[in-house]
Design a protein around this motif. Sequence first.
Motif, short mmCIF file in Angstrom:
data_model
loop_
_atom_site.label_atom_id
_atom_site.label_comp_id
_atom_site.label_asym_id
_atom_site.label_seq_id
_atom_site.Cartn_x
_atom_site.Cartn_y
_atom_site.Cartn_z
N ILE A 1 -34.89 18.92 -16.58
CA ILE A 1 -34.35 18.04 -15.54
C ILE A 1 -35.39 17.82 -14.44
O ILE A 1 -35.56 16.70 -13.94
N GLU A 2 -36.12 18.88 -14.08
CA GLU A 2 -37.19 18.74 -13.08
C GLU A 2 -38.30 17.85 -13.61
O GLU A 2 -38.87 17.04 -12.87
N ARG A 3 -38.63 17.98 -14.89
CA ARG A 3 -39.67 17.13 -15.48
C ARG A 3 -39.20 15.67 -15.53
O ARG A 3 -39.98 14.75 -15.26
N LEU A 4 -37.93 15.48 -15.87
CA LEU A 4 -37.38 14.13 -15.90
C LEU A 4 -37.44 13.48 -14.52
O LEU A 4 -37.82 12.31 -14.38
N ARG A 5 -37.08 14.24 -13.51
CA ARG A 5 -37.09 13.70 -12.14
C ARG A 5 -38.53 13.40 -11.69
O ARG A 5 -38.79 12.35 -11.11
N ALA A 6 -39.46 14.30 -11.97
CA ALA A 6 -40.85 14.09 -11.58
C ALA A 6 -41.45 12.89 -12.30
O ALA A 6 -42.19 12.08 -11.70
N LEU A 7 -41.13 12.75 -13.57
CA LEU A 7 -41.65 11.63 -14.35
C LEU A 7 -41.10 10.30 -13.84
O LEU A 7 -41.83 9.31 -13.71
N THR A 8 -39.82 10.27 -13.51
CA THR A 8 -39.20 9.04 -13.02
C THR A 8 -39.71 8.69 -11.62
O THR A 8 -39.91 7.50 -11.31
N GLY B 1 -32.94 3.19 -22.21
CA GLY B 1 -32.09 2.76 -21.10
C GLY B 1 -32.75 3.02 -19.75
O GLY B 1 -32.73 2.16 -18.86
N LEU B 2 -33.36 4.19 -19.60
CA LEU B 2 -34.04 4.52 -18.34
C LEU B 2 -35.27 3.64 -18.16
O LEU B 2 -35.56 3.19 -17.04
N LEU B 3 -35.99 3.38 -19.24
CA LEU B 3 -37.12 2.46 -19.19
C LEU B 3 -36.69 1.10 -18.65
O LEU B 3 -37.36 0.51 -17.79
N GLY B 4 -35.57 0.62 -19.15
CA GLY B 4 -35.08 -0.69 -18.71
C GLY B 4 -34.72 -0.69 -17.23
O GLY B 4 -35.04 -1.63 -16.51
N MET B 5 -34.07 0.38 -16.77
CA MET B 5 -33.68 0.45 -15.36
C MET B 5 -34.90 0.43 -14.44
O MET B 5 -34.95 -0.32 -13.45
N VAL B 6 -35.89 1.25 -14.75
CA VAL B 6 -37.05 1.35 -13.87
C VAL B 6 -37.90 0.09 -13.94
O VAL B 6 -38.29 -0.48 -12.91
N ASN B 7 -38.19 -0.38 -15.14
CA ASN B 7 -39.06 -1.55 -15.27
C ASN B 7 -38.45 -2.78 -14.60
O ASN B 7 -39.15 -3.55 -13.93
N HIS B 8 -37.16 -2.98 -14.75
CA HIS B 8 -36.54 -4.19 -14.20
C HIS B 8 -36.17 -4.04 -12.72
O HIS B 8 -35.73 -5.01 -12.11
N SER B 9 -36.39 -2.86 -12.15
CA SER B 9 -36.19 -2.73 -10.71
C SER B 9 -37.17 -3.60 -9.93
O SER B 9 -36.94 -3.92 -8.76
N GLY C 1 -32.02 8.23 -7.59
CA GLY C 1 -30.74 7.60 -7.86
C GLY C 1 -30.55 7.30 -9.34
O GLY C 1 -29.46 7.51 -9.90
N PHE C 2 -31.61 6.83 -9.99
CA PHE C 2 -31.53 6.56 -11.43
C PHE C 2 -31.28 7.85 -12.20
O PHE C 2 -30.45 7.89 -13.12
N VAL C 3 -32.00 8.90 -11.85
CA VAL C 3 -31.84 10.17 -12.56
C VAL C 3 -30.45 10.75 -12.31
O VAL C 3 -29.80 11.25 -13.24
N ASP C 4 -29.99 10.68 -11.06
CA ASP C 4 -28.64 11.19 -10.76
C ASP C 4 -27.58 10.42 -11.54
O ASP C 4 -26.60 11.00 -12.02
N LEU C 5 -27.77 9.11 -11.65
CA LEU C 5 -26.83 8.30 -12.42
C LEU C 5 -26.81 8.73 -13.87
O LEU C 5 -25.74 8.86 -14.50
N LEU D 1 -27.81 11.74 -15.09
CA LEU D 1 -27.34 13.12 -15.22
C LEU D 1 -25.83 13.23 -15.05
O LEU D 1 -25.20 14.13 -15.61
N GLY D 2 -25.26 12.32 -14.32
CA GLY D 2 -23.80 12.34 -14.15
C GLY D 2 -23.06 12.21 -15.46
O GLY D 2 -21.93 12.69 -15.59
N GLY D 3 -23.74 11.61 -16.45
CA GLY D 3 -23.08 11.43 -17.74
C GLY D 3 -23.55 12.38 -18.82
O GLY D 3 -22.92 12.50 -19.86
N ILE D 4 -24.70 13.10 -18.57
CA ILE D 4 -25.27 13.90 -19.66
C ILE D 4 -25.51 15.36 -19.29
O ILE D 4 -25.87 16.14 -20.15
N ARG D 5 -25.29 15.75 -18.04
CA ARG D 5 -25.53 17.16 -17.69
C ARG D 5 -24.54 18.05 -18.45
O ARG D 5 -23.35 17.80 -18.47
N ALA D 6 -25.05 19.12 -19.01
CA ALA D 6 -24.20 20.01 -19.82
C ALA D 6 -23.26 20.81 -18.94
O ALA D 6 -23.59 21.08 -17.78
#
Length: 205
Positions: free
Chosen positions: A93-100, A168-176, A194-198, A200-205
């Motif tokens: 999750i930290e890597r995902l946030r840093a990458l985004t 899906g994340l690629l689409g959100m960031v690129n089209h921002s 905000g994108f990562v939180d959105l 994670l709200g659906g996929i956090r275990a």
Amino acid sequence: MAAPPKKPHLRERYDERQREVLDTCAGVLARHGYHGTSIDDLIAATGLTRGGLYHYIGSKPELLSRVLADLMAPLLEQARPIVEGPDAPATAIERLRALTRLWMTHVEEHQDHVTVFLQERHTLEQDPSWDEVRGDRDAFEALLTTVLEQGVADGELRLADPGLTALGLLGMVNHSVVWFRRGGRLSAQQVADGFVDLLLGGIRA
């Protein structure tokens, strides 16, 4: 496009000026589109002569290829240590946030380049010069997918299809780039979080 000078101090000046020319040309392409931009438009924007323009960018196809390569290659170079480096963040999750965050900041700093990428990628997709850009794009997508797969393997994330989520994340960031403006209500970092939180709200275990 002429070969750059070999002497270090001359090469440094050449590279700096070429960067300025490429950034200016990227702005023209973003506003008018590849097919709507003439060599005369580029000459007017850069203040160069026709020969001077060729010296820095070569032909229009070479310019387009360089603008797209300059977008993807630096991003990939900075992204790899976040996922694969010895000092990479400890959790997926930290890597995902840093990458985004890195990715969204790159969008902020290269809005014209991203716009050109979204508008014109199909212009070059059949050209051999696209191969390097496509390779970098695919490598970045693979890094993002790897982080998501690591999250699933470690029990941090619940995902049926990490590859689909990456797209899906690629689409959100690129089209921002369509709506994001520097100095607006949200910073690039806030948008990334905000994108990562959105997500994670659906996929956090």
